[in-house]
Design a protein around this motif. Structure first.
Motif, mmCIF file in Angstrom:
data_model
loop_
_atom_site.group_PDB
_atom_site.id
_atom_site.type_symbol
_atom_site.label_atom_id
_atom_site.label_comp_id
_atom_site.label_asym_id
_atom_site.label_seq_id
_atom_site.Cartn_x
_atom_site.Cartn_y
_atom_site.Cartn_z
ATOM 1 N N VAL A 13 45.612 135.419 33.400
ATOM 2 C CA VAL A 13 46.430 135.470 32.188
ATOM 3 C C VAL A 13 46.897 136.903 31.966
ATOM 4 N N THR A 18 43.858 137.635 24.264
ATOM 5 C CA THR A 18 44.685 136.636 23.586
ATOM 6 C C THR A 18 44.059 135.272 23.809
ATOM 7 N N ASP A 19 43.747 134.608 22.726
ATOM 8 C CA ASP A 19 43.075 133.316 22.805
ATOM 9 C C ASP A 19 44.112 132.199 22.694
ATOM 10 N N SER A 20 44.280 131.448 23.771
ATOM 11 C CA SER A 20 45.210 130.327 23.734
ATOM 12 C C SER A 20 44.678 129.203 24.620
ATOM 13 N N THR A 21 45.057 127.999 24.271
ATOM 14 C CA THR A 21 44.648 126.829 25.047
ATOM 15 C C THR A 21 45.773 126.500 26.019
ATOM 16 N N THR A 22 45.506 126.689 27.287
ATOM 17 C CA THR A 22 46.513 126.442 28.305
ATOM 18 C C THR A 22 46.452 124.985 28.759
ATOM 19 N N GLU A 23 47.442 124.589 29.538
ATOM 20 C CA GLU A 23 47.460 123.246 30.123
ATOM 21 C C GLU A 23 46.212 123.028 30.981
ATOM 22 N N LYS A 26 43.262 122.011 28.820
ATOM 23 C CA LYS A 26 43.422 120.618 28.381
ATOM 24 C C LYS A 26 43.069 119.643 29.510
ATOM 25 N N THR A 43 39.001 133.274 32.076
ATOM 26 C CA THR A 43 40.284 133.911 32.336
ATOM 27 C C THR A 43 40.027 135.327 32.851
#
Length: 186
Positions: A13, A18-23, A26, A43
């Motif tokens: 990444v 940065t905290d995000s939910t990627t594909e 999921k 990550t």
């Protein structure tokens, strides 16, 4: 199956802060919920972060033997990966993993193509001790390999024979395998 198997996923990444939910997250959650295949997701935004994550897995996780698949979601080109705009050859990555991937399958998502010569693949397998390296010959931002990745991972629940798994994957998902140009080096 004599023991539970896991997937260790490492995604490159831009910034690990940065905290995000990627594909990818999921899809791993879907695998756990619907098929009972657990995973660890990490990550990295530097080569040092990649190495730290793998070292933590190798030396701190007592279930390491159960991680059959090391799932790498990283952009790059035929024989390299890109982390934070720096390119690292698979030979360099092999040296980082030297002797520490015995019996593991390193699987690359189609964020990068995997196009190795026979010599490059054999060098990677010999240096790392990995059972196989797999990925795709077709990189695509429009067509994600995530569905085929999930199918590939789920087939490991029944057998450890990578050739048998790839044959079954091609039988069940022929169109997707051809479209993404699924490849296995062993």
């Amino acid at each position: 199956m004599d023991y539970e198997k896991f997937i260790f996923c490492l995604e490159a990444v831009a910034d690990v802060e940065t905290d995000s939910t990627t594909e990818v997250v999921k899809n791993l959650e879907d695998l756990a919920f619907n098929q009972g295949i657990d995973s660890i997701y990490k990550t990295c935004d530097t080569i040092e972060g990649l190495e730290e994550s793998l070292n933590a897995l190798l030396y701190d996780d007592h279930n390491f033997k159960n991680y059959e698949i090391i799932y790498l979601v990283m952009p790059g080109e035929a024989n390299n990966i890109r982390i934070n705009n720096y390119y690292y050859s698979l030979e360099e990555i092999a040296e980082l993993f030297e002797g520490r991937m015995k019996g593991k399958i390193l699987h690359f998502a189609n964020a990068k193509i995997l196009d190795l010569t026979e010599e490059e693949a054999q060098y990677f397998l010999d240096i790392t001790g990995a059972k196989a390296i797999s990925g795709y010959g077709e990189e695509s931002v429009k067509v994600s390999s995530s569905g085929l990745d999930k199918a590939f991972f789920s087939l490991f629940e029944d057998t450890d024979d990578v050739v048998e798994i790839v044959e079954e994957l091609h039988q069940k998902y022929y169109t997707a395998c051809k479209l993404l140009d699924f490849r296995l080096y062993y």
